[in-house]
Every structure is written in C-alpha cells, then in structure tokens.
Design a protein around this motif. Structure first.
Motif, PDB file in Angstrom:
ATOM      1  N   GLU A 396      17.045 123.283  80.021  1.00  0.00           N
ATOM      2  CA  GLU A 396      17.002 123.949  81.471  1.00  0.00           C
ATOM      3  C   GLU A 396      18.246 123.452  82.381  1.00  0.00           C
ATOM      4  O   GLU A 396      18.984 124.206  82.993  1.00  0.00           O
ATOM      5  N   THR A 401      17.596 128.159  83.485  1.00  0.00           N
ATOM      6  CA  THR A 401      16.109 128.580  82.997  1.00  0.00           C
ATOM      7  C   THR A 401      16.170 129.715  82.025  1.00  0.00           C
ATOM      8  O   THR A 401      15.338 129.799  81.300  1.00  0.00           O
ATOM      9  N   THR A 589      11.471 127.922  90.782  1.00  0.00           N
ATOM     10  CA  THR A 589      11.667 127.707  88.999  1.00  0.00           C
ATOM     11  C   THR A 589      10.558 128.020  88.534  1.00  0.00           C
ATOM     12  O   THR A 589      10.577 128.582  87.256  1.00  0.00           O
ATOM     13  N   LYS A 593      10.035 129.630  84.936  1.00  0.00           N
ATOM     14  CA  LYS A 593       9.738 128.918  83.858  1.00  0.00           C
ATOM     15  C   LYS A 593       8.456 129.169  83.183  1.00  0.00           C
ATOM     16  O   LYS A 593       8.168 129.158  82.032  1.00  0.00           O
ATOM     17  N   THR A 599      12.110 133.162  79.940  1.00  0.00           N
ATOM     18  CA  THR A 599      12.324 132.218  79.110  1.00  0.00           C
ATOM     19  C   THR A 599      12.503 132.516  77.549  1.00  0.00           C
ATOM     20  O   THR A 599      13.668 133.007  77.200  1.00  0.00           O
TER      21      THR A 599
END
Length: 649
Positions: A396, A401, A589, A593, A599
């Motif tokens: 990351e 991300t 984030t 995430k 992701t």
C-alpha cells in the motif's frame, strides 16, 4: 485486537463472536452475469491484525515522545509524513470497536456467492461476512465501548445545548473560508449521504431542551420548551449486558455512490431507464421525486435534507454515469443493460472516491504534508509512471491503496458514530448566496439559503439554471469551521416534514445522546494530549476564553467535542482541527482498504480497461467540463475545482 472476519476464534476489544468458515468456497469475485467460468479463486481469509512488531513499537514510542512537544505538522516534511503513517497504524489497532453481539448474535453469515459487482444493499462484499456493510446494519465505534455510554437525560442538557448554540455557535457575522468555494460545502454533504444515515424516529418521546427566559426561539416559530426527536434506536433489542446503545445505518456503509443509486434494489431500478445502463434524465435534469410531498426534490438515491447544491452534484454525476455507460458500450456492444449499469456504477463511484481523496481533502486540509499523504493514499509514494509501466511494486505504501490486499484491520468494516460526528460541518453553509451569470459574472439576484432548500430546491434550479448555479458555487466562499459561524438559516430551520429545529442545538445534542466522548476524553482516546486550560483551548481567540469557562462552569471535562474542535488552534492551512483530523486519518483509508472493489477487485476484468483509464485520467474539473463546456473560461488553469474559480466582474 484481531480481525473479526477471520475464520479463526477471535480475541480483543473488537471481537463479538467468531464467524464460522464457509462450507464451500465462494464464487470468484468479479465474474459478471454472462461471463464464462474460470476467473480467480476466492481471496484468502484476512490475516489477524495482531500486535505490532518490534520496529512498529519503536516507531510508535519514538513519535509519541516527539509529539509531547511537537505535533506531526511541526516536523520537517518527510518526518511529518512518517509521523502520520505511525499515527494511522496506532489508530487502526486501538480505535476500531465492533458492536456485533449486542443483540445476542453469535455467528456471522458466510457469503455463499460474492457479489460480482456492487450489490444493491451493500451485502456480499466479504467472503466471511455476508452482511458486512449492508444497509440496516449497525454503526460501530472509534471510541472504546466503555466510553460511549451516554449520560442520563438530565445530564444531556448540561450545559443546555440550546445555550451552546446561542452563545458559541450562532453566526455573529459571516466568516468565509477563502481557499475554498461553495462546491466544497455541497460536495461533503453529497458524499456523506452515501455513507451514513440514522433514519427518522417519530415514535419515541422526544428529548426536551430547556429554553432560557431571554431566548427568542418562540418568536422564531419554535416550541417552548424545544422538542428534539431522539435518534431511532437499534431495531435489534440488546441482550448482551453492559453494551452501550447502538444505532442502525439505513444506507450502505460502503463508498458505493448509494446517494445516487439508492440502498435497495427497488429504489435503484426506479431511477434507471432499463436501457444501455442509463439513469433517467429529462432534458439534462433528474426527474421529480414521484412520492407524495416530495415532488419538489429530485428522484435520486438519497434526498434527505436536500438543497440546490446537492441537486447540482446529483445531476452532474448522473450525467457522468451515463457518459461512462456510453464509453463502455462502445467497447462492449453486446453487453446488456444490467452489466453496463453495474460496470458504470463501479467506475463512477471510484472516480468520486478519487476526487474526494486527492482533490477535496487536500483542498480543505491545505498543508504540504497532507498533499503528499493523500496522493500517497491513492497512488502510493512511487511516481505514477512507475506503477503504470511496471504495475504494482510492494504494498500500500509504495503503490497506493487501489489494487492492494483487502484488510479490515482490527474490526469488520462499518461506518462509525465518531465518523458521523466528524461531519458536523454546518458552518460551511452561507446564509446568503449571490447568484451570478456565468457568461459575464453579472449579479442576477441575492437569495437566502431558504430560497434553495427543501420545497424551493427544484424551483431555484429552474429559475437560475445549472450553468449559472455551478458558476456561482465556483466563485462563492463557504463559511469557515470556527465558533460563532453556524448559519442562521440552519439554526432556525424548517424541514420539509414540517419539523422546526435549531441544527446547532441538534448537533450538540446528537453527540451527547450517541455517547461521543466530550472533547478532552475524545483527544485522549485518540492518543492526543488533553488540553490543560480554557486558555490553551481557545488559542488565538482569547475573547472566547471567559465565555467557554462560564458556559461549562469551569469544567474542561464537560466541553463538547464539537465546540472543542471549532475552538482548537489548528495547523496552517487546515480547515478543521487536528483532533478531528485523527478520525479522518483512520477512516479515510479504511473505506478503501476494506472494500474489495478498491483493493483485490480493482482490476480490468471487473472495471474494464476503459473504466480504469477513465478513473485515472479524470478529475472534478474534467467532469464539469464534459457536461458543461460553457464553464471552460472559468476553469482554465484551475488545478482544484474546490478552490475559487476565475470570476468575471
């Protein structure tokens, strides 16, 4: 603290019950209707978010010592960036608390089929918890649960939230935020409507707020005493002992554009044409909401507390959705309406998330370290050409991300009550707006906020037109997030439902009712040193020191978090306090995430190569110019659409 979505027994403060492992592997994510078999295997179970390693402990201890005398924003740039990264990791470990189990729940439901695209109600994103992020699930906490039991009703009124509103929040004169434009104010409400909503509570006995003898609330049309509806309680009755009150999120928790698309299938389908993946637009406008009494609003996914600023953005991104559909259809002409719609939704949502991350946030937090931090959050620390040429390198931190491994950190993903509280940003709204002609800059009319909200929302857009209103918002300033700057229009606010409220009072009361810790306890739980005096709290505004001391009876421990955050001295360029910023450091984030569509499933097989390029190559400026090229003279050379545009006098 461990990740409670793991299939192994859990421990730590975020644990409320261990989910069972799925009986069968879920279908491969990203396989859309009509696709053939194959695809990728299901993702592995998230690893437990265990205790920090030696290096992490040393970093945390070192910066904790440094921060006793110097905050992260007072350090040299690279060191400040490292300090922020360590703060974020500390917050991820210690400030995610799960309320699962409060109603006697024992096991989480495994997902038998992963949603191949964003689902209508937010379910099916995680292989080990089908309900994670679903509309109708609880808001969780960033505060330890032992801190979030609210006071008894009489203590909720100490000091009176109405007196806090009158004496500390009420606008004495408009204080502008000169580095921002009014689109920035509309944008954050537009986004927030897709993240959390507590719903309405018409059933429980309202809270009664005392009114002082010299208060003019009755003359403004209010009732005496003031009556404020309580937050709608969790529909699942608590059976676990000692659990604080919990509340339900009526919209999806994910960053999925639900404010545009709705949080259930019926609402979503009512907004679609059923052809080419498009949303319904009529002569460049969203249609009227057909529900009785709602015809003055747009038909869209979420139109609570609606005004013309929201109408502009809902309409703009409905147009953007349709433009994305047309692009994808030009490359995939055989795709049906359903697949075009869901793919365009993915792309449109990702573009909004990007705009918020790398444009809106650095706009309101205009500090060099934050500029680097938010770009690194999205793109990573490596130059963009490296990732474009060689793909992801490292994790990351280096590559950003997007496309990284999904990670829920210390608790299953959800929005939190503290995050909702952080968006009490009503001072951004001005009481008056000078509407200007976009061609010549000439003044058309000065209108009040009430002339463009609720029942007058669509009328204002009809009367002035989208182009002039967008231009007006681009060259107008919002209010600064400071004491004595809450708009009069919202402190004497008539909702479409007929409810008459002071939103300043409601803001203070909601935090107390929902167990948001008071200011110094809030700072402490975020590992920030508590203030030691009213003088320290008021910083550069010593005139407010005696007022706060008197109102809170000399007790620093009773200062409301909202008040403390508005009063607190802040870093250069910051639109709000560093204390409040800690919640953003954690949750900004986290929303990315935990979401596999940002992701592990942020890939061309899901978004299409064209869709990923669209996200990468566009910004708020290009979105505006695509649908309103007439604004080009005002946006030429403007790097951030939330900064003041070039005006014409």
């Amino acid at each position: 603290m461990t990740d409670t979505t793991d299939a192994t027994p859990q421990a730590g403060p975020a644990s409320a019950g261990a989910p069972k492992a799925p009986e069968a592997a879920p279908e491969a994510p990203g396989r859309l209707p009509g696709q053939s078999g194959g695809g990728t295997p299901p993702p592995p179970a998230p690893r437990p978010y265990g205790p920090p390693g030696l290096l992490e402990r040393l970093e945390s201890a070192a910066f904790a010592r440094i921060n006793r005398t110097r905050e992260w924003y007072e350090l040299p740039g690279p060191l400040g960036l490292m300090n922020l990264a360590v703060i974020r990791e500390d917050l991820r470990r210690h400030n995610l608390y799960d309320t699962f189990g409060a109603g006697g729940e024992r096991d989480r439901r495994p997902t038998r089929r992963l949603a191949p695209h964003r689902s209508y109600d937010g379910s099916g994103y995680d292989p080990y918890d089908e309900d994670m992020g679903r509309a109708g699930t609880r808001l969780d906490r960033n505060s330890p649960l032992e801190l979030v039991h609210p006071d008894a009703d009489e203590e909720l009124m100490a000091p009176s939230p109405r007196e806090v509103s009158r004496r500390l929040l009420a606008r004495r004169g408009f204080v502008p935020a000169p580095t921002l434009n009014l689109l920035a104010a509309a944008w954050i409400q537009f986004q927030n409507h897709g993240w959390a909503n507590h719903g309405d509570n018409e059933e429980a006995e309202p809270l009664t707020v005392p009114i002082a003898a010299d208060d003019d609330w009755e003359r403004q049309g209010g009732t005496c005493p003031m009556r404020v509806n309580r937050t709608r309680p969790d529909p699942v009755a608590h059976t676990a002992p000692g659990v604080p009150p919990t509340y339900e999120n009526t919209v999806t928790h994910w960053w999925d554009g639900s404010q545009i698309y709705g949080s259930d299938e019926a609402r979503c389908r009512s907004l679609r044409t059923g052809e080419r993946g498009h949303l319904i637009l009529e002569d460049g406008r969203l249609p009227r909401d057909p529900r009785p009494g709602m015809e003055c609003l747009d038909a869209t996914g979420m139109n609570s507390d609606y005004w013309s600023g929201l109408s502009l953005l809902h309409t703009l991104f409905a147009k953007e959705h349709n433009a994305i559909c047309d692009l994808i259809r030009s490359h995939h002409p055989t795709w049906d309406d359903e697949r075009l719609f869901h793919t365009a939704r993915l792309v449109n949502t990702a573009l909004m998330a990007k705009i918020h991350t790398v444009e809106w946030t650095p706009g309101i937090l205009d500090h060099p370290v934050l500029h680097h931090a938010m770009r690194a959050n999205w793109y990573g620390l490596l130059p963009r050409w490296v990732t474009r040429t060689f793909g992801r390198i490292g994790g990351e931190a280096l590559s950003g991300t997007l496309g990284s491994a999904t990670d829920h950190h210390a608790a299953p993903f959800s929005m939190t009550e503290e995050f909702v509280s952080a968006y009490r940003l009503h001072p951004l709204i001005p009481d008056e707006i000078t509407v200007r002609d976009h061609r010549h800059g000439a003044v058309r009319k000065v209108i009040g906020f009430d002339d463009m909200q609720g029942a007058t929302t669509r009328t204002a857009v009809d009367d002035f037109g989208i182009s002039d209103l967008l231009y007006t918002f681009g060259v107008s300033h919002p209010g600064a997030l400071v004491l004595h700057n809450h708009p009069d229009a919202l402190r004497n606010f008539a909702r479409l439902s007929g409810e008459h409220i002071d939103l300043g009072t409601v803001d203070v009361l909601r935090d107390r009712e929902r167990g948001i810790p008071r200011y110094n306890a809030y700072r402490t739980m975020l590992r920030k040193r508590p203030v030691t005096s009213f003088e320290e709290l008021t910083g550069g505004h010593p005139g407010d020191t005696p007022l706060l001391r008197e109102l809170y009876d000399g007790r620093l421990d009773r200062v409301d978090t909202l008040v403390g955050n508005l009063a607190e001295p802040r870093p250069a360029g910051f639109g709000f306090s560093d204390t409040l910023f800690r919640i953003f450091v954690l949750m900004a984030t986290r929303r990315l995430k935990s979401d596999r569509f940002f992701t592990t499933d942020y890939r061309p097989e899901v978004y299409t190569p064209e869709g990923l390029r669209w996200v990468d190559e566009n910004s708020m400026v290009t979105v505006l110019l695509r649908h309103h090229p007439e604004l080009e003279p005002h946006l030429a050379g403007v790097a951030n659409a939330f900064a003041p545009w070039k005006g014409r006098s």
